[in-house]
Design a protein around this motif. Structure first.
Motif, PDB file in Angstrom:
ATOM      1  N   SER A   1       5.289   5.897  13.786  1.00  0.00           N
ATOM      2  CA  SER A   1       4.021   5.889  13.050  1.00  0.00           C
ATOM      3  C   SER A   1       4.216   5.858  11.536  1.00  0.00           C
ATOM      4  O   SER A   1       3.282   5.553  10.800  1.00  0.00           O
ATOM      5  CB  SER A   1       3.187   7.118  13.422  1.00  0.00           C
ATOM      6  OG  SER A   1       3.847   8.307  13.038  1.00  0.00           O
ATOM      7  N   ALA A   2       5.402   6.172  11.061  1.00  0.00           N
ATOM      8  CA  ALA A   2       5.661   6.165   9.616  1.00  0.00           C
ATOM      9  C   ALA A   2       6.087   4.774   9.158  1.00  0.00           C
ATOM     10  O   ALA A   2       6.679   4.018   9.936  1.00  0.00           O
ATOM     11  CB  ALA A   2       6.748   7.174   9.268  1.00  0.00           C
ATOM     12  N   PRO A   3       5.805   4.415   7.906  1.00  0.00           N
ATOM     13  CA  PRO A   3       6.345   3.158   7.385  1.00  0.00           C
ATOM     14  C   PRO A   3       7.870   3.215   7.383  1.00  0.00           C
ATOM     15  O   PRO A   3       8.461   4.298   7.459  1.00  0.00           O
ATOM     16  CB  PRO A   3       5.772   3.092   5.961  1.00  0.00           C
ATOM     17  CG  PRO A   3       5.394   4.495   5.616  1.00  0.00           C
ATOM     18  CD  PRO A   3       5.014   5.148   6.905  1.00  0.00           C
TER      19      PRO A   3
ATOM     20  N   PRO B   1       0.850  -1.195   0.000  1.00  0.00           N
ATOM     21  CA  PRO B   1       0.000   0.000   0.000  1.00  0.00           C
ATOM     22  C   PRO B   1       0.882   1.241   0.000  1.00  0.00           C
ATOM     23  O   PRO B   1       1.796   1.364   0.819  1.00  0.00           O
ATOM     24  CB  PRO B   1      -0.795  -0.127   1.305  1.00  0.00           C
ATOM     25  CG  PRO B   1       0.037  -1.015   2.170  1.00  0.00           C
ATOM     26  CD  PRO B   1       0.776  -1.952   1.263  1.00  0.00           C
ATOM     27  N   MET B   2       0.609   2.169  -0.910  1.00  0.00           N
ATOM     28  CA  MET B   2       1.469   3.336  -1.083  1.00  0.00           C
ATOM     29  C   MET B   2       0.754   4.617  -0.657  1.00  0.00           C
ATOM     30  O   MET B   2      -0.309   4.952  -1.177  1.00  0.00           O
ATOM     31  CB  MET B   2       1.920   3.448  -2.542  1.00  0.00           C
ATOM     32  CG  MET B   2       2.606   2.198  -3.094  1.00  0.00           C
ATOM     33  SD  MET B   2       4.028   1.663  -2.120  1.00  0.00           S
ATOM     34  CE  MET B   2       5.141   3.043  -2.345  1.00  0.00           C
ATOM     35  N   SER B   3       1.342   5.291   0.325  1.00  0.00           N
ATOM     36  CA  SER B   3       0.865   6.594   0.767  1.00  0.00           C
ATOM     37  C   SER B   3       1.995   7.225   1.564  1.00  0.00           C
ATOM     38  O   SER B   3       3.043   6.610   1.781  1.00  0.00           O
ATOM     39  CB  SER B   3      -0.407   6.463   1.601  1.00  0.00           C
ATOM     40  OG  SER B   3      -0.949   7.732   1.898  1.00  0.00           O
ATOM     41  N   PHE B   4       1.799   8.458   2.029  1.00  0.00           N
ATOM     42  CA  PHE B   4       2.815   9.154   2.799  1.00  0.00           C
ATOM     43  C   PHE B   4       2.404   9.380   4.247  1.00  0.00           C
ATOM     44  O   PHE B   4       3.149   9.959   5.023  1.00  0.00           O
ATOM     45  CB  PHE B   4       3.118  10.529   2.175  1.00  0.00           C
ATOM     46  CG  PHE B   4       3.782  10.469   0.827  1.00  0.00           C
ATOM     47  CD1 PHE B   4       4.988   9.814   0.645  1.00  0.00           C
ATOM     48  CD2 PHE B   4       3.204  11.102  -0.265  1.00  0.00           C
ATOM     49  CE1 PHE B   4       5.612   9.782  -0.589  1.00  0.00           C
ATOM     50  CE2 PHE B   4       3.819  11.083  -1.505  1.00  0.00           C
ATOM     51  CZ  PHE B   4       5.026  10.418  -1.677  1.00  0.00           C
ATOM     52  N   GLY B   5       1.206   8.944   4.627  1.00  0.00           N
ATOM     53  CA  GLY B   5       0.700   9.213   5.960  1.00  0.00           C
ATOM     54  C   GLY B   5       1.102   8.160   6.970  1.00  0.00           C
ATOM     55  O   GLY B   5       1.821   7.198   6.655  1.00  0.00           O
ATOM     56  N   PRO B   6       0.642   8.297   8.213  1.00  0.00           N
ATOM     57  CA  PRO B   6       0.948   7.313   9.247  1.00  0.00           C
ATOM     58  C   PRO B   6       0.221   5.998   8.991  1.00  0.00           C
ATOM     59  O   PRO B   6      -0.856   5.978   8.397  1.00  0.00           O
ATOM     60  CB  PRO B   6       0.448   7.975  10.536  1.00  0.00           C
ATOM     61  CG  PRO B   6      -0.586   8.961  10.086  1.00  0.00           C
ATOM     62  CD  PRO B   6      -0.154   9.430   8.734  1.00  0.00           C
ATOM     63  N   ILE B   7       0.824   4.904   9.439  1.00  0.00           N
ATOM     64  CA  ILE B   7       0.196   3.590   9.309  1.00  0.00           C
ATOM     65  C   ILE B   7      -0.526   3.264  10.613  1.00  0.00           C
ATOM     66  O   ILE B   7      -0.149   3.730  11.686  1.00  0.00           O
ATOM     67  CB  ILE B   7       1.222   2.496   8.963  1.00  0.00           C
ATOM     68  CG1 ILE B   7       2.305   2.398  10.027  1.00  0.00           C
ATOM     69  CG2 ILE B   7       1.835   2.766   7.598  1.00  0.00           C
ATOM     70  CD1 ILE B   7       3.290   1.269   9.791  1.00  0.00           C
ATOM     71  N   GLY B   8      -1.580   2.459  10.517  1.00  0.00           N
ATOM     72  CA  GLY B   8      -2.402   2.143  11.676  1.00  0.00           C
ATOM     73  C   GLY B   8      -1.652   1.352  12.735  1.00  0.00           C
ATOM     74  O   GLY B   8      -0.757   0.557  12.426  1.00  0.00           O
ATOM     75  N   ARG B   9      -2.048   1.530  13.969  1.00  0.00           N
ATOM     76  CA  ARG B   9      -1.406   0.807  15.077  1.00  0.00           C
ATOM     77  C   ARG B   9      -1.655  -0.696  15.008  1.00  0.00           C
ATOM     78  O   ARG B   9      -0.864  -1.482  15.530  1.00  0.00           O
ATOM     79  CB  ARG B   9      -1.912   1.363  16.414  1.00  0.00           C
ATOM     80  CG  ARG B   9      -1.557   2.826  16.656  1.00  0.00           C
ATOM     81  CD  ARG B   9      -2.107   3.304  17.991  1.00  0.00           C
ATOM     82  NE  ARG B   9      -1.866   4.727  18.203  1.00  0.00           N
ATOM     83  CZ  ARG B   9      -0.767   5.243  18.754  1.00  0.00           C
ATOM     84  NH1 ARG B   9       0.192   4.424  19.143  1.00  0.00           N
ATOM     85  NH2 ARG B   9      -0.640   6.539  18.921  1.00  0.00           N
ATOM     86  N   GLY B  10      -2.773  -1.083  14.374  1.00  0.00           N
ATOM     87  CA  GLY B  10      -3.112  -2.502  14.296  1.00  0.00           C
ATOM     88  C   GLY B  10      -2.771  -3.139  12.973  1.00  0.00           C
ATOM     89  O   GLY B  10      -3.215  -4.250  12.688  1.00  0.00           O
ATOM     90  N   TRP B  11      -1.994  -2.459  12.126  1.00  0.00           N
ATOM     91  CA  TRP B  11      -1.623  -2.997  10.822  1.00  0.00           C
ATOM     92  C   TRP B  11      -0.294  -3.732  10.897  1.00  0.00           C
ATOM     93  O   TRP B  11       0.509  -3.530  11.815  1.00  0.00           O
ATOM     94  CB  TRP B  11      -1.500  -1.881   9.794  1.00  0.00           C
ATOM     95  CG  TRP B  11      -2.714  -1.028   9.616  1.00  0.00           C
ATOM     96  CD1 TRP B  11      -3.912  -1.132  10.260  1.00  0.00           C
ATOM     97  CD2 TRP B  11      -2.840   0.093   8.736  1.00  0.00           C
ATOM     98  NE1 TRP B  11      -4.782  -0.161   9.832  1.00  0.00           N
ATOM     99  CE2 TRP B  11      -4.146   0.610   8.897  1.00  0.00           C
ATOM    100  CE3 TRP B  11      -1.985   0.718   7.828  1.00  0.00           C
ATOM    101  CZ2 TRP B  11      -4.603   1.713   8.174  1.00  0.00           C
ATOM    102  CZ3 TRP B  11      -2.436   1.810   7.114  1.00  0.00           C
ATOM    103  CH2 TRP B  11      -3.738   2.302   7.285  1.00  0.00           C
ATOM    104  N   GLU B  12      -0.062  -4.578   9.903  1.00  0.00           N
ATOM    105  CA  GLU B  12       1.259  -5.202   9.768  1.00  0.00           C
ATOM    106  C   GLU B  12       2.222  -4.184   9.151  1.00  0.00           C
ATOM    107  O   GLU B  12       1.824  -3.396   8.283  1.00  0.00           O
ATOM    108  CB  GLU B  12       1.176  -6.433   8.850  1.00  0.00           C
ATOM    109  CG  GLU B  12       0.501  -7.634   9.472  1.00  0.00           C
ATOM    110  CD  GLU B  12       0.549  -8.849   8.550  1.00  0.00           C
ATOM    111  OE1 GLU B  12       0.995  -8.705   7.389  1.00  0.00           O
ATOM    112  OE2 GLU B  12       0.151  -9.927   8.985  1.00  0.00           O
ATOM    113  N   PRO B  13       3.479  -4.210   9.569  1.00  0.00           N
ATOM    114  CA  PRO B  13       4.045  -5.071  10.621  1.00  0.00           C
ATOM    115  C   PRO B  13       4.009  -4.424  11.999  1.00  0.00           C
ATOM    116  O   PRO B  13       4.534  -4.974  12.956  1.00  0.00           O
ATOM    117  CB  PRO B  13       5.484  -5.236  10.151  1.00  0.00           C
ATOM    118  CG  PRO B  13       5.807  -3.905   9.534  1.00  0.00           C
ATOM    119  CD  PRO B  13       4.527  -3.440   8.874  1.00  0.00           C
TER     120      PRO B  13
END
Length: 370
Positions: free
Chosen positions: A246-248, A203-215
């Protein structure tokens, strides 16, 4: 505890906890800067953006893309570089695909933004339909590859794409009637276009990733019966502080020192926008009761760029371990105070920045006594 802020930025404090249960004091300093024109220096904005107290989302929490995370993370080992914005067609001429890019120091990330499209089910299988032209397109994980496939009558076929469970385009059940005309993502890797609903795409974006997402969720540790019986309410032993990022991973970098170049590609109407991070020292002094003072400085560990607002926010963090509790710290000073303030402090006197301040204070005291 008293927090003295001698900067023109915002500062607050909170408490953090290590997995072993030890508490530490965390001071967060946040500055909002204007994105300068080419060749100019970034300056503090007149209006400073408040510190974020709770995670915010594009829609329902947990079922939509995170926009901002709380600014009160206890610790970050690296700097998160984030961007909330939109893609712009070069020259303002509508197109069905544009490459966007973000460069900050050692970070260099690019991907394609594609016009609205859907899956097309036909005799030869399922394939992408033709994408529409656009001139401006929002960039968010809501529109990146992923999603929750729960439309099948068979619960065994329900599945989520955990790297981005709130996205679109992913299907575990490949039934034509369920996939046909369903939306596809608006973002994809430059050299790895999305062709199959069941493919493994980033998944491509520049925002923060969810706390419950992988990895990310895996860094949070194990919360099982053993934790309940032997560790609760403390963090589990296998908690990893990487969870606070919070960033990938491709948007994390060593703490910037200031002066690093920032380049935005097709993220503004100008096509290419560049500037440098400001060089800002943020000294922090912890005045402890019956102990030596601790002089340190904040580490720049979060950058949030918002081209639509013409601003970017930078956050510094400084921490010290506590032996018992927060009451062992009397004051925290953020920024530089004049020599007169330090002299007054040593003498146990009240410091006044000017004679007017002294007169004003005397008048207020007199009115209160009257």
């Amino acid at each position: 505890m008293e927090l003295l802020n001698a900067t023109k930025m915002l500062a607050r404090y909170t408490l953090g906890m290590k997995p072993d249960g030890r508490e530490f004091l965390v001071v967060v300093i946040k500055g909002t800067f204007t994105i300068p024109k080419s060749g100019q220096l970034a300056e503090l904005a007149q209006e400073q953006v408040p510190l974020v107290e709770a995670d915010t989302f594009t829609g329902k929490p947990g079922f939509s893309a995170p926009i901002y995370e709380s600014d009160f993370s206890p610790f970050k080992a690296k700097c998160d570089v984030l961007l909330n914005g939109r893609a712009y067609a070069p020259g303002g001429k509508p197109t069905n695909k544009v490459t966007v890019g973000l460069t900050v120091g050692s970070i260099n990330k690019t991907f394609n933004v594609v016009g609205n499209r859907s899956w097309k089910a036909g005799i030869l299988g399922i394939s992408p339909d033709k994408s529409e032209n656009f001139d401006i397109m929002a960039i968010t994980y809501d529109k990146a590859f992923g999603g929750l496939d729960n439309r099948s009558e068979d619960p065994a076929k329900h599945l989520a794409w955990m790297p981005n469970p709130i996205g679109c385009g992913y299907h575990n059940d490949m039934s034509h009637k369920l996939v046909d005309r369903s939306p596809m993502p608006n973002t994809e890797e430059v050299n790895f276009p999305i062709k199959r609903p069941k493919g493994k795409y980033r998944p491509m974006s520049f925002g923060p990733i969810g706390r419950g997402w992988e990895p990310r969720y895996k860094f949070a540790g194990t919360y099982d019966d053993e934790w309940l019986e032997n560790a609760f309410p403390f963090l589990p032993a296998d908690f990893n502080e990487a969870y606070y990022q919070s960033a990938p991973s491709d948007q994390q970098m060593p703490y910037p020192q200031g002066g690093e170049e920032v380049v935005l590609l097709n993220l503004t109407s100008h096509g290419r926008t560049s500037f440098r991070l400001p060089i800002v020292e943020v000294p922090v002094v912890f005045f402890r009761k019956r102990q030596e003072d601790i002089q340190t400085k904040g580490h720049l560990d979060t950058i949030v760029i918002e081209p639509e607002n013409g601003t970017f926010c930078t956050s510094w963090r400084a921490t010290i371990p506590l032996k018992k509790n927060i009451f062992e710290v009397a004051q925290v000073l953020v920024g530089d105070m004049p020599r007169g303030w330090w002299r007054a402090r040593r003498l146990g006197k009240t410091y006044y920045a000017s004679l007017d301040d002294l007169v004003r204070k005397k008048r207020i005291d007199a009115m209160e006594e009257a």
